[in-house]
Design an enzyme around this catalytic site. Structure first.
Site, PDB file in Angstrom:
ATOM      1  N   THR A 198      12.462  47.290   1.460  1.00 15.53           N
ATOM      2  CA  THR A 198      11.812  46.733   0.265  1.00 15.53           C
ATOM      3  C   THR A 198      12.229  45.288  -0.014  1.00 15.53           C
ATOM      4  O   THR A 198      11.514  44.559  -0.695  1.00 15.53           O
ATOM      5  CB  THR A 198      12.149  47.578  -0.980  1.00 15.53           C
ATOM      6  OG1 THR A 198      13.563  47.582  -1.183  1.00 15.53           O
ATOM      7  CG2 THR A 198      11.620  48.991  -0.860  1.00 15.53           C
ATOM      8  N   ASP A 199      13.399  44.871   0.519  1.00 14.63           N
ATOM      9  CA  ASP A 199      13.966  43.598   0.045  1.00 14.63           C
ATOM     10  C   ASP A 199      13.139  42.373   0.428  1.00 14.63           C
ATOM     11  O   ASP A 199      13.068  41.411  -0.350  1.00 14.63           O
ATOM     12  CB  ASP A 199      15.405  43.448   0.540  1.00 14.63           C
ATOM     13  CG  ASP A 199      16.369  44.350  -0.234  1.00 14.63           C
ATOM     14  OD1 ASP A 199      15.952  44.888  -1.284  1.00 14.63           O
ATOM     15  OD2 ASP A 199      17.514  44.523   0.197  1.00 14.63           O
ATOM     16  N   THR A 227      15.240  51.106   3.794  1.00 18.42           N
ATOM     17  CA  THR A 227      15.772  52.288   3.105  1.00 18.42           C
ATOM     18  C   THR A 227      14.932  53.523   3.369  1.00 18.42           C
ATOM     19  O   THR A 227      15.434  54.643   3.342  1.00 18.42           O
ATOM     20  CB  THR A 227      15.849  51.997   1.585  1.00 18.42           C
ATOM     21  OG1 THR A 227      16.840  50.992   1.392  1.00 18.42           O
ATOM     22  CG2 THR A 227      16.216  53.218   0.778  1.00 18.42           C
TER      23      THR A 227
END
Ligand code: SIN
Length: 339
Positions: free
Chosen positions: A102-103, A22
């Site tokens: 971030t995941d 992101t």
């Protein structure tokens, strides 16, 4: 590719390895922080968007990948490890920053923590809002990550994660919120320190830097995660054993407890030579040793305070390095206790 507006040649050299996420996301609607495409903005643009970087470091930017981190692969981990190792070996590099989604950031951080002996800081950063968003958090996170990577205080502290003005140990950090900018926490330990503009303050030293590093595998064993919950079946465990899985992490309830049906299936799996590790699905705390399971399942290894996906990374690397660990619960337990 060099991409910074005329930094002073006396500034430290920091390499930015971009992998997507992101932080490199874009949206046609700057007012939306949830509707966007991750991994679209090239690293050169991310660096150019932060002119203050030129006051902190000479930036060398490399686009290693451009992926949504939900699609992380072992192949990309191998590539990233090779690029980290390459830049770590350059005598004039003060630090390395990795931009990441971030995941699965916490899994990559765990992988690098366990495999990279880099003498200079390796700092992973990310963003919860895309680069085109109102109040995008990526630019400040990138600047703070470069500040930490260039800092002598960050040396010797292993793989670090910098977001939201906090510094976390790569081993300990986890994503704990779907969308908030303060999504990252270290439940067992708290952060290592913080960044406030040019002021970097470490309030503690990471406890787990004494570990023996594990090699980056060339062949990865099959290691999967199963979950204990009300009325589980044993079909998933039995299918995994039939498929030839070498290790299983059980995301157990509470302090490592496992439903009796699942525990029986896992005991059979362990009897068939599958390494079984218990982690907790609670999100915080330590799974006790020895096992609280029924005696026939007593050989299951405790993941300590590692969450299931971090425990899986350690189990993957451990079994790749030494398949014999799969049938030696004592040695595997010692490795988990030390890592
Ligand atoms: C990703 O993990 O690549 C997308 C989500 C994010 O970075 O926040």
């Amino acid at each position: 590719m060099s991409a910074s507006p005329s930094p002073s040649p006396t500034l430290p050299r920091v390499v930015v390895l971009a992998t997507g996420g992101t932080i490199a996301g874009s949206s046609g609607d700057p007012a939306s922080s949830a509707q966007y495409q991750a991994a679209t903005v090239p690293v050169s643009q991310l660096v150019q968007a932060v002119p203050a970087l030129a006051d902190v470091a000479r930036i060398e930017a490399e686009q290693v990948a451009q992926v949504d981190s939900k699609d992380m692969t072992f192949g990309l981990w191998q590539t990233l490890a090779a690029r980290v190792a390459y830049w770590c070996a350059q005598p004039d590099v003060a630090g390395i920053v990795i931009t990441h989604g971030t995941d699965t950031l916490e899994e990559t951080a765990m992988f690098l923590h366990l495999t990279q002996p880099c003498p200079v800081p390796v700092v992973i950063t990310a963003a919860m809002r895309p680069a085109t968003s109102l109040s995008a958090d990526g630019p400040l996170n990138l600047l703070d990550a470069v500040r930490v990577a260039a800092s002598a205080d960050a040396r010797g502290k292993g793989v670090l994660v910098v977001l939201n003005q906090q510094i976390h140990a790569g081993r300990d950090v986890t994503k704990a919120h779907t969308s908030a900018v303060d999504a990252f926490v270290s439940p067992a330990t708290g952060p290592l320190g913080y960044v406030q503009d040019a002021y970097i303050r470490f309030t503690r030293t990471p406890a787990r830097r004494g570990i023996e590093l594990l090699p980056v595998p060339s062949a990865w064993p099959a290691v999967e995660i199963v979950v204990s919950h009300a009325q589980p079946g044993r079909v998933a465990v039995d299918a995994l054993v039939s498929a030839g899985v070498k290790g299983m992490v059980v995301a157990a309830t509470g302090n490592g407890s496992v439903h009796e049906t699942l525990a029986a299936a896992l005991a059979d799996a362990a009897g068939a030579g599958v390494a079984v590790v218990r982690s907790s699905r609670t999100g915080a705390g330590h799974v006790s040793i020895p096992s609280r399971l029924a005696p026939r399942a007593g050989a299951f290894v405790s993941a300590g305070d590692l969450n299931p996906w971090k425990a899986r990374v350690l189990l993957l690397l451990a079994l790749a390095a030494d398949p014999g660990l799969g049938v030696d619960a004592g040695r595997l337990q010692a490795l988990f206790a030390a890592s």
